[in-house]
Design a protein around this motif. Structure first.
Motif, short mmCIF file in Angstrom:
data_model
loop_
_atom_site.label_atom_id
_atom_site.label_comp_id
_atom_site.label_asym_id
_atom_site.label_seq_id
_atom_site.Cartn_x
_atom_site.Cartn_y
_atom_site.Cartn_z
N UNK A 47 0.86 -1.37 -0.11
CA UNK A 47 0.02 -0.07 -0.08
C UNK A 47 0.94 1.40 -0.04
N UNK A 48 0.39 2.02 -0.90
CA UNK A 48 1.31 3.40 -0.93
C UNK A 48 2.16 3.25 -2.31
N UNK A 49 2.42 2.25 -2.68
CA UNK A 49 3.24 1.96 -4.02
C UNK A 49 2.42 2.29 -5.23
N UNK A 50 3.17 2.50 -6.61
CA UNK A 50 2.51 2.73 -7.69
C UNK A 50 3.05 1.72 -8.62
N UNK A 51 2.24 1.17 -9.47
CA UNK A 51 2.76 0.04 -10.41
C UNK A 51 3.63 0.92 -11.22
N UNK A 52 4.67 0.36 -11.95
CA UNK A 52 5.38 1.01 -12.74
C UNK A 52 4.63 0.81 -14.23
N UNK A 53 5.26 1.80 -15.27
CA UNK A 53 4.65 1.78 -16.61
C UNK A 53 4.78 0.15 -17.23
N UNK A 54 3.48 0.20 -17.75
CA UNK A 54 3.50 -1.06 -18.57
C UNK A 54 2.26 -0.98 -19.67
N UNK A 149 -2.93 -10.16 -5.33
CA UNK A 149 -4.07 -9.29 -5.50
C UNK A 149 -3.96 -7.89 -4.97
N UNK A 150 -4.37 -6.94 -5.98
CA UNK A 150 -3.98 -5.30 -5.68
C UNK A 150 -5.24 -4.78 -5.74
N UNK A 151 -5.60 -3.83 -4.98
CA UNK A 151 -6.44 -2.89 -5.31
C UNK A 151 -6.07 -1.53 -5.25
N UNK A 152 -6.48 -0.90 -6.52
CA UNK A 152 -5.65 0.38 -6.69
C UNK A 152 -6.89 1.53 -6.62
N UNK A 153 -6.32 2.64 -5.96
CA UNK A 153 -7.55 3.92 -5.68
C UNK A 153 -7.69 4.54 -6.86
N UNK A 154 -8.34 5.87 -6.73
CA UNK A 154 -8.60 6.50 -7.79
C UNK A 154 -7.30 7.16 -8.52
N UNK A 155 -6.38 7.21 -7.74
CA UNK A 155 -5.16 7.81 -8.22
C UNK A 155 -4.21 6.72 -9.04
N UNK A 156 -4.66 5.71 -8.95
CA UNK A 156 -3.67 4.40 -9.33
C UNK A 156 -2.65 4.11 -8.35
N UNK A 157 -2.80 4.35 -7.21
CA UNK A 157 -1.84 4.04 -6.02
C UNK A 157 -2.32 2.64 -5.37
N UNK A 158 -1.64 1.91 -4.75
CA UNK A 158 -2.10 0.68 -4.19
C UNK A 158 -2.70 0.83 -2.77
N UNK A 159 -3.88 0.55 -2.46
CA UNK A 159 -4.63 0.89 -1.52
C UNK A 159 -4.44 -0.42 -0.48
N UNK A 167 -7.37 -8.60 4.10
CA UNK A 167 -6.92 -7.20 4.96
C UNK A 167 -7.77 -6.18 3.84
N UNK A 168 -8.55 -6.63 2.89
CA UNK A 168 -9.27 -5.93 1.94
C UNK A 168 -10.63 -5.36 2.29
N UNK A 169 -11.10 -4.07 1.94
CA UNK A 169 -12.28 -3.74 2.40
C UNK A 169 -13.49 -4.55 1.70
N UNK A 170 -14.61 -4.66 2.40
CA UNK A 170 -15.87 -5.21 1.76
C UNK A 170 -16.04 -4.31 0.42
N UNK A 171 -16.16 -5.18 -0.75
CA UNK A 171 -16.61 -4.53 -1.88
C UNK A 171 -17.79 -3.53 -1.84
N UNK A 172 -18.84 -3.88 -0.97
CA UNK A 172 -19.98 -3.13 -1.17
C UNK A 172 -19.70 -1.71 -0.46
N UNK A 173 -18.67 -1.66 0.62
CA UNK A 173 -18.43 -0.43 1.20
C UNK A 173 -17.51 0.47 -0.15
#
Length: 181
Positions: A47-54, A149-159, A167-173
């Motif tokens: 969390x807090x990291x960003x994927x590299x370009x691809x 598994x990786x969940x990315x936020x609106x800025x493309x950062x790993x949340x 440790x993932x939030x429930x999808x409905x939330x």
């Protein structure tokens, strides 16, 4: 009589030496084994990291790149991984709850022949990218093991990231939060 005494002393020396060696092996094993409270090994970005370009092409021909993955779930699965098979139902349910193909990418690691069945399973809820080990998407996400598994936020950062959804939030939330934005 002296033979019996020599044999007894020799047996005691060998027994003591054996005890010292066993204690050394036990100490070494304790040093090498992870403690029960240790964090699980890192399998991908944190969390807090960003994927590299691809840039990668999905099986349907769509081009997928790092810039286009916002508010998305990205899963890395391999067909010969028993943990991947165990996590597959959770991945499919989480992807469906997040909105399906538009917000989910499944990166399948292996040859096209061995990935055919897995691609058919995840295709209805995720855009599917097939690549060999250490392919461009896995490299961009620093993937070290499967499943990941990786969940990315609106800025493309790993949340959130990991080998499970523990440790993932429930999808409905997530869906409620996205609707508020």
């Amino acid at each position: 009589m002296s033979y019996v005494a020599v044999a007894s002393v020799l047996a005691c020396v060998v027994g003591a030496l054996n005890l010292v060696l066993v204690m050394g092996v036990i100490k070494r094993l304790r040093e090498m084994s992870p403690s029960p409270t240790a964090e699980p090994p890192r399998v991908t970005l944190l969390p807090g990291d960003r994927p590299g370009p691809f840039t990668a092409e999905a099986t349907d021909g769509e081009v997928i790149d790092a810039a286009g993955l916002t508010d998305s779930l990205v899963g890395f699965l391999s067909p010969d991984c028993s943990a991947c098979k165990d996590q597959l139902p959770q991945f499919l349910a989480y992807a469906q709850a997040m909105g399906g193909r538009e917000r989910t990418v499944a990166v399948l690691i292996g040859s096209p022949e061995e990935l055919r069945d897995l691609a058919a399973q995840v295709g209805p809820v995720a855009r599917v990218v097939m690549e060999p080990p250490f392919g461009p998407v896995a490299t961009a996400f620093s993937t070290r093991g499967y499943p990941a598994v990786v969940l990315l936020d609106g800025a493309g950062t790993v949340s959130h990231s990991g080998a499970t959804f523990a440790t993932f939030p429930k999808p409905d939330r997530l869906m409620r939060e996205a609707a508020r934005v």
